[in-house]
Design a protein around this motif. Sequence first.
Motif, short mmCIF file in Angstrom:
data_model
loop_
_atom_site.label_atom_id
_atom_site.label_comp_id
_atom_site.label_asym_id
_atom_site.label_seq_id
_atom_site.Cartn_x
_atom_site.Cartn_y
_atom_site.Cartn_z
N HIS A 1 0.83 -1.21 0.00
CA HIS A 1 0.00 0.00 0.00
C HIS A 1 0.86 1.26 0.00
CE1 HIS A 1 -3.63 2.38 0.99
NE2 HIS A 1 -2.77 3.14 1.66
N GLU A 2 1.80 1.31 0.93
CA GLU A 2 2.64 2.51 1.05
C GLU A 2 3.59 2.64 -0.15
OE1 GLU A 2 1.93 4.75 3.06
OE2 GLU A 2 0.57 3.56 4.32
N HIS B 1 1.94 4.67 -2.85
CA HIS B 1 2.08 6.12 -2.63
C HIS B 1 3.51 6.57 -2.97
CE1 HIS B 1 -1.83 6.36 -0.89
NE2 HIS B 1 -1.54 5.70 0.21
N ALA C 1 4.62 9.18 -5.97
CA ALA C 1 5.21 10.42 -5.49
C ALA C 1 6.57 10.65 -6.14
CB ALA C 1 5.36 10.38 -3.96
N TYR D 1 3.22 4.11 7.05
CA TYR D 1 3.01 5.41 6.42
C TYR D 1 4.19 5.82 5.56
CZ TYR D 1 6.11 7.51 9.94
OH TYR D 1 7.19 7.84 10.71
N CYS D 2 3.88 6.68 4.59
CA CYS D 2 4.88 7.42 3.83
C CYS D 2 4.75 8.88 4.26
CB CYS D 2 4.61 7.33 2.32
SG CYS D 2 5.33 5.90 1.55
N ASP E 1 -0.50 14.75 6.79
CA ASP E 1 -0.73 13.31 6.89
C ASP E 1 -0.68 12.86 8.35
OD1 ASP E 1 1.93 13.49 7.53
OD2 ASP E 1 2.68 12.50 5.72
N ARG F 1 -1.45 14.88 -7.58
CA ARG F 1 -1.70 14.58 -6.17
C ARG F 1 -2.80 13.52 -6.02
NH1 ARG F 1 -3.69 19.57 -4.12
NH2 ARG F 1 -3.34 20.66 -6.10
N VAL G 1 -1.30 10.11 -6.68
CA VAL G 1 -0.48 9.70 -5.54
C VAL G 1 -1.37 9.10 -4.44
CG1 VAL G 1 1.00 10.51 -3.64
CG2 VAL G 1 1.39 11.33 -5.98
N MET G 2 -2.51 9.73 -4.19
CA MET G 2 -3.39 9.27 -3.12
C MET G 2 -4.15 8.00 -3.49
SD MET G 2 -2.47 11.29 -0.92
CE MET G 2 -3.31 10.24 0.24
N GLY H 1 -2.15 3.87 -3.40
CA GLY H 1 -2.11 2.88 -2.33
C GLY H 1 -3.25 1.88 -2.45
N ASP I 1 -7.14 7.52 2.80
CA ASP I 1 -6.85 7.98 1.43
C ASP I 1 -8.10 8.56 0.78
OD1 ASP I 1 -4.32 7.06 1.81
OD2 ASP I 1 -4.58 5.20 0.67
#
Length: 456
Positions: free
Chosen positions: A22-23, A26, A30, A79-80, A87, A112, A115-116, A119, A406
Amino acid sequence: METFLIKAAQLILAFAILVIIHEFGHFLFARIFGIKVEKFYIFFDPWKSLFKWKPKSKKKNSFWGDTEYGIGWLPLGGYCKIAGMVDESMDTEQLKKEPQPWEFRSKPAWQRLLVMIAGVLFNFLLAIIIYAGIVYATGEKYVPMNEARMGMEFSGEARKIGFHNGDIPVKADGEALDRPADAFMKMMQAKKVTVLRDGKEVDINIPEKFIFNIEQEAKSDTASIAFFAYRFPARVTQLMPGEGAAKAGIKEGDTFIAIDSVATPSILDFQKNLAGHDDQTVNVTFTRMTENRLDTLTLPVKLSSSSKMGIGLEIDPSAFFNSKEINYSLLQSVPRGIEMGTDKLTAYAKSMKMVFTKEGANSIGGFGSLGAIFPEKWNWIAFWNIAAFLSVALAFMNILPIPALDGGHVLFLLYEVVTGRKPSDKFLEYAQMTGMVLLILLLLYANGMDIVRLFK
């Protein structure tokens, strides 16, 4: 204790894999758009981390450089930390400075947004890859629902709403049923199930909260089946030397049809009628194939103190009915994986409406409930099946339009795309805080329900 450790290990491994994928979604998008990722962590690291590493890169703004990689001690996610974004880290100091070209907030809305979404997309793709890998490695073998000539055996709750033992389910809300694994959830979520009974189609209305009745029934000590199971005869596959059946002259391949003149057409009928005869001798009637002739015999069998006669019974329905076996090439496994992933996502989305009922709220569980779905002994096929389902569930949950998820970020980005106005950083900060509080409360409630159920 060993069982607990095996289940816990499977849950942690599955969770770690899902978080990493998942991360990484992102992270990848990114970096594609030139956004700096300051941290990439598996699990959370409040106050300290178990491990951290930052590569030394001579090249400025390299793909993997400028990022700290680590493992936190709190296994509640990962997390990223993306530069210039509100965040989980709640780092607002950076937002007080002038935007930099390598920050999230400086990029166009569509970048953006990707990117979201990445994940969630990667979790769904992971599920598809796992399902495709499973069918490629093992294929699929099952007895189609319409080939179950003896029909199904139904649980008590199912019989209460109109199912009869021997019914053959053929349709759920008009959709034909084939694979039993898929049929189970389709029937649970349907408004009407059509069965074949004595050669005629009969419609059975499914109550809205039927799924909770089945779930509660399955947890009881007396439940022998969950909703339905194939109905087939009791055929001997193994004899224990020196036990009652072997001494009486029972042979492998014999099929039981009665106990003390009480008919036992199915394996469950046989098991039910055998119970309660501790240390007794019962007259067992069975059929035996001898030189292409089917004979019916009756023999007295002495049972043990737990009503056992020392036999193993056939439990594979394909030994009695026509089965379908499908082997997939690498290319063929991909569309099947997509189909399985889509079906699981659809079924999960449909079931979410039940969460907002009283019964649904009471059935919510935390890590204890998640760990319970893993097998007691390590089985890689079962592990990957469960991991794939959890990946689908994680994808769906993360795309919900709740701040801190997200889906919350996506909602605000879609607003920006449609209106051309970007929500203020202060608004996003408050929304993130609100969402995190809601998620923490939900987490406490879910795990609290696990504890409550433990002491019931």
